[in-house]
Design a protein around this motif. Structure first.
Motif, PDB file in Angstrom:
ATOM      1  N   UNK A  17      -7.202   6.345 -13.231  1.00 12.99           N
ATOM      2  CA  UNK A  17      -7.423   4.916 -13.025  1.00 12.99           C
ATOM      3  C   UNK A  17      -6.253   4.106 -13.581  1.00 12.99           C
ATOM      4  N   UNK A  18      -5.638   4.630 -14.642  1.00 11.87           N
ATOM      5  CA  UNK A  18      -4.486   3.922 -15.217  1.00 11.87           C
ATOM      6  C   UNK A  18      -3.333   3.853 -14.217  1.00 11.87           C
ATOM      7  N   UNK A  19      -3.011   4.972 -13.596  1.00  6.87           N
ATOM      8  CA  UNK A  19      -1.916   4.974 -12.624  1.00  6.87           C
ATOM      9  C   UNK A  19      -2.313   4.281 -11.326  1.00  6.87           C
ATOM     10  N   UNK A  20      -3.590   4.281 -11.022  1.00  4.26           N
ATOM     11  CA  UNK A  20      -4.054   3.518  -9.865  1.00  4.26           C
ATOM     12  C   UNK A  20      -3.768   2.030 -10.054  1.00  4.26           C
ATOM     13  N   UNK A  21      -3.951   1.538 -11.279  1.00  2.00           N
ATOM     14  CA  UNK A  21      -3.634   0.144 -11.601  1.00  2.00           C
ATOM     15  C   UNK A  21      -2.130  -0.076 -11.635  1.00  2.00           C
ATOM     16  N   UNK A  22      -1.407   0.792 -12.370  1.00  2.00           N
ATOM     17  CA  UNK A  22       0.044   0.601 -12.488  1.00  2.00           C
ATOM     18  C   UNK A  22       0.747   0.630 -11.128  1.00  2.00           C
ATOM     19  N   UNK A  51      -0.341  -0.343  -8.261  1.00  2.00           N
ATOM     20  CA  UNK A  51      -0.527  -1.634  -7.590  1.00  2.00           C
ATOM     21  C   UNK A  51       0.264  -2.734  -8.293  1.00  2.00           C
ATOM     22  N   UNK A  52       0.312  -2.689  -9.598  1.00  5.46           N
ATOM     23  CA  UNK A  52       1.054  -3.693 -10.365  1.00  5.46           C
ATOM     24  C   UNK A  52       2.539  -3.646 -10.033  1.00  5.46           C
ATOM     25  N   UNK A  53       3.133  -2.458 -10.045  1.00  4.69           N
ATOM     26  CA  UNK A  53       4.558  -2.337  -9.739  1.00  4.69           C
ATOM     27  C   UNK A  53       4.855  -2.743  -8.296  1.00  4.69           C
ATOM     28  N   UNK A  54       3.935  -2.436  -7.398  1.00  5.27           N
ATOM     29  CA  UNK A  54       4.131  -2.803  -5.994  1.00  5.27           C
ATOM     30  C   UNK A  54       4.159  -4.316  -5.826  1.00  5.27           C
ATOM     31  N   UNK A  55       3.305  -5.011  -6.559  1.00  5.39           N
ATOM     32  CA  UNK A  55       3.179  -6.457  -6.427  1.00  5.39           C
ATOM     33  C   UNK A  55       4.419  -7.221  -6.910  1.00  5.39           C
ATOM     34  N   UNK A  56       5.225  -6.612  -7.749  1.00  5.30           N
ATOM     35  CA  UNK A  56       6.417  -7.301  -8.261  1.00  5.30           C
ATOM     36  C   UNK A  56       7.338  -7.711  -7.114  1.00  5.30           C
ATOM     37  N   UNK A  57       7.302  -6.964  -6.017  1.00  3.07           N
ATOM     38  CA  UNK A  57       8.105  -7.318  -4.842  1.00  3.07           C
ATOM     39  C   UNK A  57       7.817  -8.749  -4.398  1.00  3.07           C
ATOM     40  N   UNK A  58       6.555  -9.170  -4.506  1.00  2.00           N
ATOM     41  CA  UNK A  58       6.173 -10.504  -4.035  1.00  2.00           C
ATOM     42  C   UNK A  58       6.864 -11.613  -4.820  1.00  2.00           C
ATOM     43  N   UNK A 106       1.567   6.646  -6.910  1.00  2.00           N
ATOM     44  CA  UNK A 106       0.443   7.506  -7.307  1.00  2.00           C
ATOM     45  C   UNK A 106       0.719   8.971  -7.003  1.00  2.00           C
ATOM     46  N   UNK A 107       1.449   9.212  -5.907  1.00  2.00           N
ATOM     47  CA  UNK A 107       1.733  10.591  -5.526  1.00  2.00           C
ATOM     48  C   UNK A 107       2.643  11.312  -6.497  1.00  2.00           C
ATOM     49  N   UNK A 135       0.809  -1.220   0.000  1.00  2.00           N
ATOM     50  CA  UNK A 135       0.000   0.000   0.000  1.00  2.00           C
ATOM     51  C   UNK A 135       0.835   1.259   0.000  1.00  2.00           C
ATOM     52  N   UNK A 136       1.930   1.266   0.778  1.00  2.00           N
ATOM     53  CA  UNK A 136       2.802   2.445   0.838  1.00  2.00           C
ATOM     54  C   UNK A 136       3.494   2.682  -0.503  1.00  2.00           C
ATOM     55  N   UNK A 137       3.997   1.624  -1.124  1.00  2.00           N
ATOM     56  CA  UNK A 137       4.641   1.759  -2.439  1.00  2.00           C
ATOM     57  C   UNK A 137       3.630   2.279  -3.458  1.00  2.00           C
TER      58      UNK A 137
END
Length: 498
Positions: free
Chosen positions: A456-461, A463-470, A449-450, A442-444
């Motif tokens: 909506x496009x950046x809202x998706x991106x 989250x997508x970039x954040x998930x790569x950590x997993x 986004x900031x 969530x922080x990433x």
């Protein structure tokens, strides 16, 4: 006079007097010379009944865990939370859960486990029901309530597996633990389904928190009626080598011998020197990191992907489309059951040809899961069906490890330290795992986004970039299990000697 229930459960043909029976952490080792005869009778029906009650309560346990992610979008809008604050909601739950776990581990090794479990079920069910009446003005009380539920569930997850482990011998124990841990993904998936369904039917997400407390009340009644007041505890003698229907006990002298009483600090120091326990716990931490992030954010991630693709319209009201939670809940149930069964069966077969099979199975499944999750993230913007498929495979290979990892702990750690070991494993895996990952994602996402225009496009991106950590954490987890395989044989032999 001998206790018939104790005789039936342990299978010992010769029982010590009541004052010598092993119910506490300082167990009496009973010897009638170098050999003690042991019955080969199958586990009593009552043992299976006790296990069924514990499995049912475990189902409710994990349903309560995942009620919030099942209606995350509604809660986020109701309390007007950012991605970072929303992730913190699960982090508070896990932090309280992991901090309470060592305390309950200590109590579980030394005091009556039935009373602790009964109190826990009553407490977390009551708090869950109370959280359904919180208004949007008191979001901090909702955060607090999730923390209190975490404390209640910590006692159950710490103590219940040790009761099942004490009821059954090694071969049957793996099967029964597998069944017990099947209810982790089943309960998790049903949590999504229940929350989303109740929100759809009633139009009010608060009702999602009013069903599991009723189920918890039934579990409490069953626990009181069916589980004996004093559950047996396995001693080191019961773990010794079985030969021709007898247990060979190497007694230093005839008569009764007691296991030396140890402090909690001594137990922790001993566990820290057990490299199989250390590395497998870090592997479990990686699993928890990935599982926590997926469990919290996947339905919201899929919703944002569908908005970008034009499949669904943006949700601007409190009541939103919950189909992603329902589908993800179904995936979690199906892959969880299949994965746990497949993992247990693979371990059972491969142990016959390779003593290091368990950690190698866990390592392989972690590597495959990481690859599947990475592919799912990459195709999310263009093909939502492929995303669901690869997420399902990622969850499937994660689920392979649940029962296997727990069984590793139970045979590399001496029985009198198992509750403490499970509690420490919970502490470490959740502190660095699913207590951190939802908030970190969530922080990433907030940070990305900031720095970009709100869309909506950046809202998706974001989250997508954040998930790569997993995906990268999953690879590290596979490496930790490979390291476990280097020490597993030596640590197992050491545990059997104690």
């Amino acid at each position: 006079m001998q206790n018939p229930a104790a005789h039936e459960n342990t299978g010992l043909q010769t029982q010590p007097p009541p004052e010598e029976q092993n119910y506490g952490a300082t167990a009496a080792h009973v010897g009638q010379g170098p050999f003690v005869s042991v019955s080969r009778n199958s586990p009593a029906k009552r043992d299976y009944l006790i296990s069924a009650v514990l499995c049912y309560a475990n189902l409710i346990n994990f349903m309560d865990w995942f009620l919030v992610p099942g209606i995350l979008l509604e809660i986020q809008k109701y309390f007007e939370l950012s991605d970072g604050d929303t992730g913190l909601l699960h982090t508070v739950f896990i932090l309280c859960y992991m901090l309470a776990a060592p305390i309950f581990g200590y109590l579980g090794d030394r005091y009556n486990r039935k009373i602790i479990l009964g109190g826990a079920i009553f407490f977390w069910s009551g708090v869950t029901l109370g959280s359904s009446f919180i208004s949007e003005l008191y979001y901090w009380i909702f955060f607090l309530s999730r923390g209190l539920v975490g404390i209640g569930t910590a006692s159950y997850s710490t103590i219940a597996p040790t009761i099942i482990a004490d009821l059954f011998e090694e071969g049957k124990r793996t099967t029964m633990l597998s069944i017990f841990y099947i209810f982790i993904p089943v309960g998790s998936g049903l949590g999504y389904v229940l929350a989303a369904s109740m929100a759809d039917v009633t139009g009010d997400w608060h009702w999602a928190f009013r069903i599991t407390p009723c189920m918890g009340g039934l579990a409490l009644v069953l626990l009181i009626l069916l589980v004996p007041h004093r559950t047996k505890r396995r001693t080191a003698a019961h773990r010794a080598l079985s030969i021709s229907g007898t247990i060979r006990v190497a007694a230093e002298k005839p008569g009764v011998h007691r296991t030396a009483k140890t402090t909690w600090c001594q137990d922790v120091i001993s566990l820290a020197k057990n490299w199989s326990f250390v590395w497998s716990s870090l592997g479990l931490t990686a699993m928890a990191f990935v599982t926590g992030a997926l469990g919290m954010w996947v339905p919201l991630f899929l919703y944002r992907a569908q908005v970008v693709q034009g499949i669904v319209s943006p949700c601007l009201q409190e009541s939103c489309d919950s189909s992603n939670s329902l589908i993800f809940g179904g995936i979690t149930i199906g892959t969880g059951i299949l994965g746990v069964i497949a993992g247990a069966e693979a371990a059972r077969r491969l142990r016959k040809i390779n003593n290091k099979a368990d950690p190698l199975i866990c390592a392989t499944s972690m590597f495959i899961s990481a690859l599947c999750l990475y592919i799912a993230l990459m195709v999310a913007q263009t093909n939502i069906l492929s995303t669901f498929i690869f997420i399902a495979f990622g969850e499937l290979f994660l689920s392979v490890n649940w029962a296997v990892v727990t069984d590793i702990l139970l045979y590399v750690v001496t029985p009198r330290r198992q509750s403490t070991a499970i509690a420490l494993q919970i502490l470490v895996s959740h502190l660095l795992g699913d207590a951190s990952s939802p908030y970190l994602i969530g922080i990433i996402s907030n940070a990305i986004q900031g720095k970009n225009a709100h869309s909506f496009q950046w809202s998706f991106w974001s989250m997508q970039y954040s998930f790569i950590v997993c995906a990268f954490v999953g690879v590290f987890g596979g490496g930790f299990f490979l390291l476990t395989s280097f020490y597993i044989e030596e640590d197992r032999k050491e545990a059997e000697r104690l």
